[in-house]
Each structure stands twice: as C-alpha cells, then as structure tokens.
Scaffold this active site. Structure first.
Site, mmCIF file in Angstrom:
data_model
loop_
_atom_site.group_PDB
_atom_site.id
_atom_site.type_symbol
_atom_site.label_atom_id
_atom_site.label_comp_id
_atom_site.label_asym_id
_atom_site.label_seq_id
_atom_site.Cartn_x
_atom_site.Cartn_y
_atom_site.Cartn_z
ATOM 1 N N SER A 3 1.106 -1.177 -0.249
ATOM 2 C CA SER A 3 -0.062 -0.197 -0.179
ATOM 3 C C SER A 3 1.236 1.297 0.158
ATOM 4 C CB SER A 3 -1.169 -0.127 1.166
ATOM 5 O OG SER A 3 -0.924 1.234 0.852
ATOM 6 N N LYS A 38 -3.705 3.524 -2.151
ATOM 7 C CA LYS A 38 -3.091 4.080 -1.199
ATOM 8 C C LYS A 38 -3.886 3.603 0.030
ATOM 9 C CE LYS A 38 -0.354 7.600 0.704
ATOM 10 N NZ LYS A 38 0.431 7.050 1.088
ATOM 11 N N ASN A 43 10.476 7.678 4.213
ATOM 12 C CA ASN A 43 9.446 8.432 3.853
ATOM 13 C C ASN A 43 8.501 8.923 5.117
ATOM 14 O OD1 ASN A 43 6.384 7.694 3.938
ATOM 15 N ND2 ASN A 43 7.526 5.497 3.534
ATOM 16 N N ILE A 63 5.052 10.590 3.620
ATOM 17 C CA ILE A 63 4.205 11.628 2.606
ATOM 18 C C ILE A 63 3.049 11.732 3.243
ATOM 19 C CG2 ILE A 63 2.711 10.913 0.884
ATOM 20 C CD1 ILE A 63 5.765 10.303 0.032
ATOM 21 N N CYS A 76 0.515 3.349 10.271
ATOM 22 C CA CYS A 76 1.332 4.303 9.895
ATOM 23 C C CYS A 76 1.997 5.073 10.939
ATOM 24 C CB CYS A 76 0.385 5.204 8.741
ATOM 25 S SG CYS A 76 1.344 6.692 7.903
ATOM 26 N N LYS A 87 -3.013 -4.769 8.987
ATOM 27 C CA LYS A 87 -1.850 -4.032 8.746
ATOM 28 C C LYS A 87 -1.123 -4.163 9.746
ATOM 29 C CE LYS A 87 1.794 -2.675 5.173
ATOM 30 N NZ LYS A 87 1.666 -1.174 4.364
HETATM 31 C C1 LIG Z 1 6.176 6.353 0.083
HETATM 32 C C2 LIG Z 1 5.324 5.022 0.862
HETATM 33 C C3 LIG Z 1 4.585 5.552 1.444
HETATM 34 C C4 LIG Z 1 3.460 4.432 2.252
HETATM 35 N N1 LIG Z 1 1.902 4.275 1.882
HETATM 36 C C5 LIG Z 1 1.061 3.236 2.734
HETATM 37 C C6 LIG Z 1 0.088 3.882 2.799
HETATM 38 O O1 LIG Z 1 -0.886 4.556 2.624
HETATM 39 N N2 LIG Z 1 -0.196 2.223 4.050
HETATM 40 C C7 LIG Z 1 0.096 1.929 4.135
HETATM 41 O O2 LIG Z 1 -0.310 0.077 5.108
HETATM 42 N N3 LIG Z 1 1.409 1.765 3.772
HETATM 43 C C8 LIG Z 1 2.137 2.490 3.441
HETATM 44 N N4 LIG Z 1 3.440 2.437 3.267
HETATM 45 C C9 LIG Z 1 4.034 0.997 4.228
HETATM 46 C C10 LIG Z 1 4.436 0.061 3.394
HETATM 47 O O3 LIG Z 1 2.620 -0.567 2.118
HETATM 48 C C11 LIG Z 1 5.378 -1.409 3.177
HETATM 49 O O4 LIG Z 1 4.417 -1.979 4.485
HETATM 50 C C12 LIG Z 1 6.044 -0.628 3.463
HETATM 51 O O5 LIG Z 1 7.277 -0.220 2.886
HETATM 52 C C13 LIG Z 1 7.359 -1.670 3.390
HETATM 53 O O6 LIG Z 1 7.809 -2.918 2.417
HETATM 54 P P1 LIG Z 1 9.029 -2.238 1.130
HETATM 55 O O7 LIG Z 1 10.367 -2.502 2.361
HETATM 56 O O8 LIG Z 1 8.802 -2.926 0.642
HETATM 57 O O9 LIG Z 1 8.985 -1.195 0.972
HETATM 58 C C14 LIG Z 1 4.435 3.252 2.163
HETATM 59 C C15 LIG Z 1 5.531 2.740 1.454
HETATM 60 C C16 LIG Z 1 5.978 4.284 0.712
HETATM 61 C C17 LIG Z 1 7.757 3.469 0.566
#
Ligand SMILES: Cc1cc2nc3c(=O)[nH]c(=O)nc-3n(C[C@H](O)[C@H](O)[C@H](O)COP(=O)(O)O)c2cc1C
Ligand SMILES: Cc1cc2nc3c(=O)[nH]c(=O)nc-3n(C[C@H](O)[C@H](O)[C@H](O)COP(=O)(O)OP(=O)(O)OC[C@H]3O[C@@H](n4cnc5c(N)ncnc54)[C@H](O)[C@@H]3O)c2cc1C
Ligand SMILES: Cc1cc2nc3c(=O)[nH]c(=O)nc-3n(C[C@H](O)[C@H](O)[C@H](O)COP(=O)(O)OP(=O)(O)OC[C@H]3O[C@@H](n4cnc5c(N)ncnc54)[C@H](O)[C@@H]3O)c2cc1C
Ligand SMILES: Cc1cc2nc3c(=O)[nH]c(=O)nc-3n(C[C@H](O)[C@H](O)[C@H](O)COP(=O)(O)O)c2cc1C
Ligand code: FES
Ligand code: FES
Lengths: 311, 247, 311, 247
Positions: free
Chosen positions: A23, A47, A71, A73, A134, A171
């Site tokens: 997400s 998202k 991040n 965001i 988050c 989550k």
């Molecule tokens: C730019 C960005 C935005 C994210 N936005 C959300 C979000 O809106 N909701 C959510 O549950 N996780 C969000 N995450 C977390 C990711 O879903 C994921 O759990 C986390 O990045 C770890 O995985 P990765 O190492 O493969 O990126 C975000 C991560 C990144 C990098």
C-alpha cells in the site's frame, strides 16, 4: 521437471504469484494500479484512504539512505468519498487481468474506521487492508492503533462488522514489544489475514544542515534495512496465529521473498523494490523465485511457507 | 545512493533577467541531458529542477514562488542540498533535431544541444515565452552555432504568438528526425498533436507535481489525456521526465 | 583556531570524549575494558550481568548481513557474585586512565534488579546501566521490562533505592510504540540518564538452509541499519526528558556520532563499529568528529547537542 | 560481508586417519595463510576451523566431539555454510622458518609452507602428536621438499616426547629467523618461553573458545598468563588467531 507452481491463496482469493504491491507505493490511482498489475504483481494494494482528503506533509517527504529508504508522505489521499470511485475504476481495469485488488483504509477513531470500511465495501474490493500502523501521522492521530492489542482488536471488530463478506487483512507495526499478541487479538476479532509489517519509525539527520532530512522530522523506514525486522515479526505472527500473512518489508529479490515465505508468509508485499530494482521489479523477483525453487527442487511455492520453523 | 541528499556549494550566480538566475554549483554531476535533481533548502522545502549544465553542474532558476525565490536569495559560498540525478533524460536520436523550449524549458535543452554539437548534428531551436525578457538563454544555443527562432506572447521579440506556430513552420520548411521539447504541459500537449500528425519521433520532458522524486508516492503521474501516446500510469520522476515516442 | 573541545559530562561524570563503549561489546573482562579505555573510549560499559551465571545461547550467536549485524549471545555472564570482583578489578585498571566505568545489570524481576544493583554498588562503578531491554532472553525472562512504562519505572525505582549515590542510566528498547513515554516514566522514577537504544529484534533466514541463521532464531540488530531507528528514539526522548542521553545504535563514523548528538545525545555509544572499523574505531571516530567540528567552526561538541531540534 | 554465511559444496573427502578427514570444498577462498573460518551446520552448530588450503578451499577436521563428527559424516555433494575468512593470519617474515604443529595445528601451517615455498625460503617442520596415526599430514610438507621432524607421546613414530624437545634441538643446530606454530595452548606457552630465551621472533596461531568470531562477544580472549608478550585484552578471533612477536 515442470516449472514450479507459484500460485498462492489468501483465503478464497487466488493470486497467480505471491507478490503483492504494498500500500502507498506507486498505487495511488487506478491507472497506476493497472500499471503494476500489468507489470506482473499477483495482487495490488491501493494507497490507504481515510475519512477526509489529506494533502500529506510538505517536502522533503522521502529520501534514500545507505541501507534503505525513509518516507513521511503523511497519508496523502483524496478521502473515502472520492476513493470509492477510484477503487471502482481500478476494479474495472483489474478484473480482465484477474489481478485481485486490495483497498486500504485508515482512520482516527474506531467508529471512523467502520465508516470508511463500510463506504469502501460498497465497491467490493477483493480484500480490505486495515492500516492501523502508519507511523507518519502521529501529530494528527496520536499513537497508531497497532500499538496496543486492545485497540487493534477494537478497530478490527468495527471494520469486520462494516464490510460483510469482504475479507480483511490488518496491517501491523514493527515497533511493538510483542507482535504475536497483537496478531492473536486481531485474528480473534475477525481478521482474515495479517499484513506485516508497515515501516519502522526512524529519522535521518543531515549533519551539515544540522536538521532532520524529512520535513516531518521522523518517518518510516522501508527497504533493505527493514527485512530482518520483518522476518522476525512474520515468524512471531506465524507462530501465534493460523491466518495467511502478507509478509512485507525490504523484499528486493526472489531470495528475499523466499525468506519471507519460509518465515511464515503466504504472500509477499513489495514496495521499495520499485525504486531499487526499477519498473521490472515484479518480473525480476518472480523469475528469481522460480529459479530458486527449481534449483532446490521444490514443486510448488506452497512447500516453503513456514519452512524455517519446521526443520 | 542517488536518492539521498548531498551538499553543494554555490560558486557563481548569473542573472539572466529580473527573475531568473543561472546558478553554478561546485563540481560536475554524473548525469544525462534531461535528467533532473531535487533541491532541498533546509527549513524551506524541496523542489525539482532540471540540470541546466552537467560540467560544471548548473541550474536555471525562475523566481515564481516561495521556493524558487529562496533559491534566488542564495549568495556565492552558500550551500544547497541535491538529491539526484533522477529520472531518465533525452537520448540523442537522429541527425536533424528540432529543440523546442517554453519558459525554463530551455534548461534541459542546453545540455542536450551541447551533446548534439559534440556529435556534429543539425539543430534548430525554437523558444517561446511571454515577452522578450523571459526568453531564456537563446545565446546558450547560438553560441553553439545553432539557429534560434523565438516567439513571444506580446510580440516583443521574434514572432508574436505561440511557439507551436514556428514549429509548424519549421516542419513545413525542412525535415527533422526528432523533436525535443520541454515546457508547460499545454505546450507539450499541442506539440504531441503536431508530431502525431507528422508522424515525427519526439522526446518531451514533462513536468508534474513532484513529492518523493523516487517513483514511489505516485504524485507525478502524467495522464494520457495530456498525450495519448503515454503509457498507462506514467510517472514523470521515474519513467520520465523525458518520454520518448518513436512511431 | 584551537582544537574543538570534546569533553562532555553525564551528570557529575566527566568524559574526555563523548564515545562510550556499549555494553556487551568486547568489554566482558577487566582486561578487555582496559584495552578499550586504552584505545580511546571516553567511558566503558561492562557486559550486562544478572543474578546468576549464564552461558548464553549455543552457536551461531552472531552474523553479519548486508546492512548490519545480528546477535543472540543470550546475556552470557558470570553472575553478580563473580562480576563484583571483575568490576572491582576493572575499576582499579581504569582509575589511572581516568576512564569512567559503567557497570550494566539485568534481572528477571523487579526485586532481583534491586539485589543485583545493590551488590554491584558496593564496588562503586561510576555509573550503573540498567538493561531492561535485551531482546535475546525472552524465553527465559518473558517480555523485557522496557516494553511498558510502568514496569520500566518499577525497575528504575528498585535499582535507584539500592544503589545510594551512584547515578543510573536506564537502557531502553526501540520496539515500543512510544519511547518518550517510557523515558518520562523512568526519569520520574529516578533515572539520571538514559541509554538509547538496545538492539532491534530481528531475524535472518538462510534460504538455502531454510533455517534461521541464529540458534536462538531471533536476535538483536545492531550496526548501520539501526542508526535511523536510534536517531528517532533519541529525538523522541530528548523532547520528553531533560536528563543526558547516551545515544547508541549504528555509530560507525564521526558523522554518525555528530548526528546522534544533534538528535539530543550527550554521549554516544559505540559497539558494532569495532567490527566495521576495527580496533582503532574509537580514535578514528574521534578524529572524524573533531574534523567535522573544525570544518563547521564549532568550538565545542556541546554546541551540537540537540541542535537538530533548534534550527 | 565476511561475517555472513555462504554456502559451499563438499567436493572431495580424503581420510587421513581413522578420525581425521581432509575436506575439499568448491572454489577457492580469498584468504591469508593462518586465517580461519566459522563453519555452520544448520541444526547442529557452528565452530571455527583453520583454512588448510586456500585454492582449492580445504579444511582438516579431527573428529573429537559432536560438531567435528557431524562434519565427518558429510558426503560429497553435501553443503556446509562458511563465515569468513576471519582474523589475521601469518606474515611470511624472514628467510629461515621453523614450523611447529601439534595435532590439527598442521592445518594452517600447510598454506604457510606453500607460501614459503613460492618465495623459495628455507623451512623446517616439527610435528607432534599422541601417536603415529595422529601425526597430521607430514607428507603435505614433505611434498613441498621440506624436512619434517616428528615426535609422538608414545614413541610410535619419530622421537618420543613433546615437540618442544625437537624444537630445542633444531634451534641448537641451526639459526632461524621466525618460529611459526599452531597447536594446543600448552604447547604454545612452552614455545613462547623457548622463543623468549632465544629472543627468536615468533608467530603463533592461538585457539580459544569462539562464539561470535567477529571480535564482539569477548569469549576468545587469550590471557597474558598463556604468553606474557600478548597485549592486554587480546582476542583470538579479532586480533589473531595469529599473534606476532618481534623482539
Ligand atoms: C512511499 C511510501 C508510502 C507508503 N504508504 C503507505 C500507506 O499509505 N499505507 C500503508 O499501509 N503503508 C504504506 N507504506 C508502507 C508500505 O506499504 C510497506 O509496508 C513498507 O514500505 C515496507 O515494505 P517495502 O520495504 O517493500 O517498501 C508506504 C511506504 C512507502 C515507501
Ligand atoms: C521535472 C521538473 C523540472 C523543473 N525544472 C525547473 C528549472 O529548471 N527551473 C525552474 O525554475 N523551475 C523548474 N521546475 C519547477 C520548480 O520545481 C518549481 O515548481 C518552481 O520553482 C516553483 O516553485 P515555488 O515554490 O517557487 O513556487 P510555487 O508556490 O510552487 O508556485 C508559485 C506560482 O507560480 C506558478 N508556477 C509554478 N511553476 C511555474 C512555472 N514553471 N512557470 C510559471 N508559473 C509557475 C504556480 O502555479 C504558482 O501560481 C521544474 C519542475 C519539474 C517538475
Ligand atoms: C582458531 C581455531 C582453529 C581451529 N581449527 C581446527 C581445524 O583446523 N581442525 C579441527 O579439527 N579443529 C579445529 N578447531 C577446533 C574446532 O573448532 C572444534 O573445537 C573441534 O572440532 C571440537 O568440536 P566438537 O564439537 O566436535 O567437540 P567438543 O564437544 O567441543 O569437544 C569434544 C572433546 O574434545 C576436546 N577437544 C576439543 N578440541 C580438541 C582438540 N583440538 N584436540 C583435542 N581435544 C579437543 C574437548 O575438550 C572435549 O573434551 C579450531 C579451533 C579454533 C579456535
Ligand atoms: C555482541 C553484542 C552483545 C551485546 N550485549 C549487550 C548486553 O549485554 N547488554 C546490553 O545492554 N546491550 C548489549 N548489546 C547492545 C549494545 O550495547 C548496543 O546497544 C547495540 O549493539 C547498538 O549499538 P551498535 O550499533 O553500536 O552496536 C550487545 C550488542 C552486541 C552486538
Ligand atoms: S514524485 Fe513521487 S512518484 Fe514521482
Ligand atoms: S569469539 Fe567473540 S570475541 Fe572472539
């Protein structure tokens, strides 16, 4: 030998491969979700969306460091009213591709979680992810619900009641002392799956500027540094509950995905890899997984789920 | 680690017009023409800027709002923080190139023109702006020996009207292999239509609202309504800023 | 310009530089503590000791991965009865060097913490670190006391009562939702300083072996991957309490140490750097700190403490 | 990432005696003579072993307990996991070298002897063991053209007694620049004393109980009581296993 089977199921949802777009990463519009589906994801997560529109934090919102990304965001999203249309549109684009669509929701109260979930459930995503973890909106919402098993369970119940038949995945956050306890609580409260993990709270400081790099100061760590943290959390959860886990955090290669599954994940979230491996991340990881399975003579990826605990 | 911030010192400032400055930074940057950087000013913000020169590393900054004006307040010896080079730049395709710039769109075209010069290619440059003052750096192209045609909205320099009109003229008068452009979205959309009609290969550097600059936040998607040739879910910071169309 | 002053004080203890050997890393004997003092540490922390001797976990107890280290030593220690002699011996070796000695203790109950602390206080270390955050002994002791502000405060009070005048620092864990709250609780309960952070729980899996790498399965992550997590925790703590912080986690270079101090640390723990930078780690980091301070025209390292929050 | 585990396949097994096996692994290892590795057998454990050959990478394993016996049960094609090379090895100093091995102490001396051969140095080898069978790999040295003197506790081969006695003899008969040794702690302590008396430079590979192998857990400290020349807080896995003494 035939090519190993890499289908997996999360409950009744069948994924033609275990890789799920995480997400918030790239999938912020129907067209971006379609793009990732076309790029080979087994499922895509939208998202996270909340009750009201949010512009998110000012820049800088993201930076790479030596061992990962960070991040803040700030949960930029158009609000659930608009999101409903986007999910509907995305669903129409993904149906012909047979790529399951996971909506993702957040809110500031248990009741609001239920309301957002109910609104989204009308357009029938294949699954709803309940983002109680988050780390980037603490100033607005206080401690994440994932911080405590009671509040995590309350949110889960509220959402579960609101969505009817639609399966939900909750989550979880890594910065808790006992993630297994929280997993148990949300599963008892009705979670059909668990997504683990969200980003880990962190901070970069630029010494020359004598300042935090992110406007929001703290942010969420993703990418390579997160992987062993995710593996630990997945292992704890796998030993605490029976539901499928979408193991997420620092997966960049097929080997990383295999490790997640050996730790107990049924499917594997992929986010930051889109930065590290580029737009072909999904196909690359998939090919590496298949090569690993072939080399080790597994016939199906299902054989490795939880294998690290069995030997 | 292209996605982290590195400190750079400002070494020279050259005012192009009342609101526009050519910023020369220390050292060079290992980049392709058309790539961009995110500039961070601690306490102020972070925004994308085209790489206007690779060696020395320079930016062309138009003061239009809080961030760009803060950049213009810097003095020689001050520091800025750079994330990049990011995205994908131009690839010098063909022998006869048409370069079209609107506003600060000149910036990424300058290193492209230099690369074309090094390869001894044929280049025509069309620049458009509101008025005479805001035509950016025609001399940068002229000094390379390239012809520059200009339009202004008010007719204060060159032809009056939009840059698209001189592009149409140029296409009628001679053959080109590729059209390269950078400028406001409206200009690019209009140029895309023209190129489609002429079945002319093109490479456009798109702008969009950028947040992460790394292709992850989804903020900089350029929709197919702007150019039907764009692939679905095309991100300016990640797939672009340059989009290449070959017919 | 004169060389910048890099003295710091933690309460009444003066360190000739901010670098403190982290507990459990190399300093398991009086001679090893002496060695690190000779190698340039501003202070040294002994390995944590508990009520009874512990052999620790079987091998593998430690491994390097791409972005850090992971260990599950399992609190190997000779038990407090023997440790008292070792601390006494170490103290005698360190006194002529003027290197402060921090003893470190752990226990399984609030009462036992008090008992171990009392025993150790007899040999008068300059400070006592209260390790309520080791992630590697959960099977024996249950959740760390650092998991909850109430239990953290109870331990702090119990130790504080037992040690008389000797200042104590409480060592916190990163895997909590709100480290600032815990810091507040332990400071209210009498902590004179806070050490942040201990390792982050993690797991490595070797896909070829389909097994966790560590015998204990999970372990504690240290080294580079830990740094932004530590910076975040330190920043949170610095904004919650006034006591000095020994900022620890992933410091490999002078710049890393500077970042820790800008986040709010008064002193800087150094552990894994002994692997990454070798036996000269302390001198290297110190020289890099001084070079940074000179370059940025700071006259004393004190000027940068907490600076990231001030600009 | 010397501190992580890499998989290696067993390619050959050669039984040296009833309890000792020469294990040849796939590929070579980028190491110095005298460095060691940690071997992990998942589900069984992890222990340090000297690098007995660099190219191909080989180990010399004596079955004395659970881990070493598990290693000896491996078959060609099986896998082991290797962390390393770790620590600091020998440096080939001097022209006339005396190599002294006790038990599996032969292992690190073999690559050292090879390096000495490559440099055309003069080498005498003294090996000690309990009995004829457990003298390890004298032929490895003899095949390099070096003379090997042997002692056994029971006199079943070579001179009866401890290896220190033939070392004393050798030192009386000729001059050496450096004494290199690996073997049980008692042997090294005795040799240190001898070297001190002769003011002979030495390099000893010490053994100690190793846990992390990375210099962090403190478990492998070798105390000055074993050799007063050792620095304070000397760690076998980190500062050693080889300790160099130059007078
Ligand atoms: C730019 C960005 C935005 C994210 N936005 C959300 C979000 O809106 N909701 C959510 O549950 N996780 C969000 N995450 C977390 C990711 O879903 C994921 O759990 C986390 O990045 C770890 O995985 P990765 O190492 O493969 O990126 C975000 C991560 C990144 C990098
Ligand atoms: C890929 C990319 C490359 C870029 N390269 C450059 C560059 O080389 N040089 C440069 O100066 N800027 C460049 N920009 C634009 C730059 O990132 C900022 O958007 C710009 O500096 C305005 O920011 P601001 O905070 O100063 O003003 P804002 O508050 O963002 O804008 C102030 C006002 O100006 C308007 N505005 C914003 N941008 C423009 C514009 N370009 N022309 C006319 N009006 C505008 C806004 O709509 C608003 O009304 C680039 C943008 C992208 C996406
Ligand atoms: C730097 C270093 C290098 C080493 N290199 C080698 C090598 O090249 N080859 C090799 O076989 N081993 C080597 N060892 C020893 C090895 O690491 C193990 O300790 C050994 O294999 C015994 O482990 P185990 O689990 O089989 O038996 P354990 O249960 O540890 O020991 C079984 C019994 O044997 C005794 N014992 C242990 N080691 C020895 C020994 N060396 N000689 C006689 N008795 C012993 C123990 O005291 C115990 O009584 C090395 C050790 C170190 C520290
Ligand atoms: C091998 C090892 C052993 C450790 N043992 C202890 C211990 O006994 N007590 C304790 O409080 N912390 C212990 N730690 C944690 C360190 O003190 C420190 O908090 C952590 O390693 C982060 O710092 P670093 O990244 O500089 O290593 C240990 C860490 C390592 C690597
Ligand atoms: S700015 Fe985030 S995806 Fe382009
Ligand atoms: S084995 Fe841990 S320090 Fe040597």
């Amino acid at each position: 030998m035939p090519i190993p089977n890499i289908n997996v199921s999360i409950g009744k949802i069948v994924l033609n491969n275990p890789l799920v777009l995480a997400s918030g990463v790239m999938g912020t519009s129907p067209t971006l979700l379609e793009r990732i589906a076309l790029a080979g994801a087994g499922a895509v997560t939208a998202k996270s969306c909340g009750p009201e529109p949010r512009v998110g934090h000012p820049n800088p919102v993201m930076a790479e460091w030596e061992h990962g990304l960070i991040n803040a965001i700030g949960l930029t999203n158009p609000g659930v009213e608009e999101e409903v249309h986007l999910i509907k549109e995305a669903h129409e684009k993904l149906s012909p591709l047979k790529t399951p669509l996971i909506a993702s929701i957040f809110a500031g109260t248990v009741e609001a979680f239920g309301q957002v979930a109910r609104a989204i459930s009308v357009v029938e995503p294949d699954m709803i992810e309940v983002n109680i973890s988050c780390p980037n909106v603490q100033d607005d919402f206080g401690l994440p619900f994932a911080a405590d098993w009671r509040s995590a369970a309350d949110v889960t119940r509220s959402v579960k009641q609101a969505v009817g038949d639609i399966p939900i995945t909750v989550k979880l956050a890594p910065n808790v002392p006992d993630i297994g306890r929280i997993a148990r609580a949300v599963v008892e409260a009705g979670a059909n799956a668990i997504t683990a993990i969200n980003t880990m709270p962190g901070m970069l400081i630029n010494a020359d500027a004598s300042r935090p790099v992110l406007f929001n100061c703290s942010g969420g760590i993703s990418g390579p540094a997160l992987k062993p943290i995710a593996l630990h959390c997945i292992a704890e959860i796998a030993q605490a509950v029976e539901v499928p886990i979408i193991g997420t955090g620092g997966v960049l290669t097929g080997r990383d995905a295999i490790e997640m599954m050996m730790a107990g994940a049924t499917a594997v979230g992929v986010g930051s890899a889109l930065w590290y491996r580029g737009p072909d991340a999904f196909e690359l990881i998939k090919a590496e997984m298949i090569a690993f399975l072939e080399q080790h003579k597994y016939r199906s990826v299902g054989e490795i789920i939880g294998k690290a605990h069995k030997a | 680690m292209r996605g982290g911030f590195e400190i750079r010192q400002v070494q020279k400032l050259f005012w192009v017009n009342q609101t526009t400055c050519w910023l020369s930074l220390e050292g060079s940057i290992d980049a392709q023409p058309g790539q961009f950087v995110m500039i961070w000013l601690p306490g102020i913000g972070e925004k994308p800027f085209s790489i206007a020169s690779i060696d020395p590393f320079c930016l062309l900054v138009v003061g239009v709002g809080p961030f760009s004006r803060a950049l213009l307040k810097l003095s020689v010896g001050d520091f800025i923080w750079v994330k990049g080079p990011l995205g994908h730049g131009f690839s010098v395709d063909g022998q006869r190139l048409l370069l079209v710039g609107g506003g600060y769109g000149s910036a990424p075209l300058i290193p492209l023109a230099k690369a074309a010069k090094a390869q001894n290619l044929q280049v025509l440059v069309c620049l458009g702006a509101q008025n005479s003052d805001s035509i950016l750096l025609p001399e940068a192209f002229e000094n390379l020996g390239f012809q520059v045609s200009v339009t202004t909205d008010d007719g204060s320099r060159g032809q009056k009207g939009l840059v698209t009109s001189i592009v149409e003229q140029a296409l009628q008068e001679s053959d080109f292999d590729t059209l390269f452009a950078c400028g406001p979205v409206g200009m690019l959309t209009a140029l895309a239509k023209i190129c489609c009609e002429h079945q002319l290969d093109y490479q456009f550097s798109w702008e969009a609202h950028m947040r992460c600059g790394l292709g992850l936040c989804g903020s900089c998607e350029v929709p197919q309504t702007f150019d039907p040739s764009l692939p679905v879910g095309w991100l300016a910071c990640y797939d672009g800023p340059v989009f290449c169309k070959r017919w």
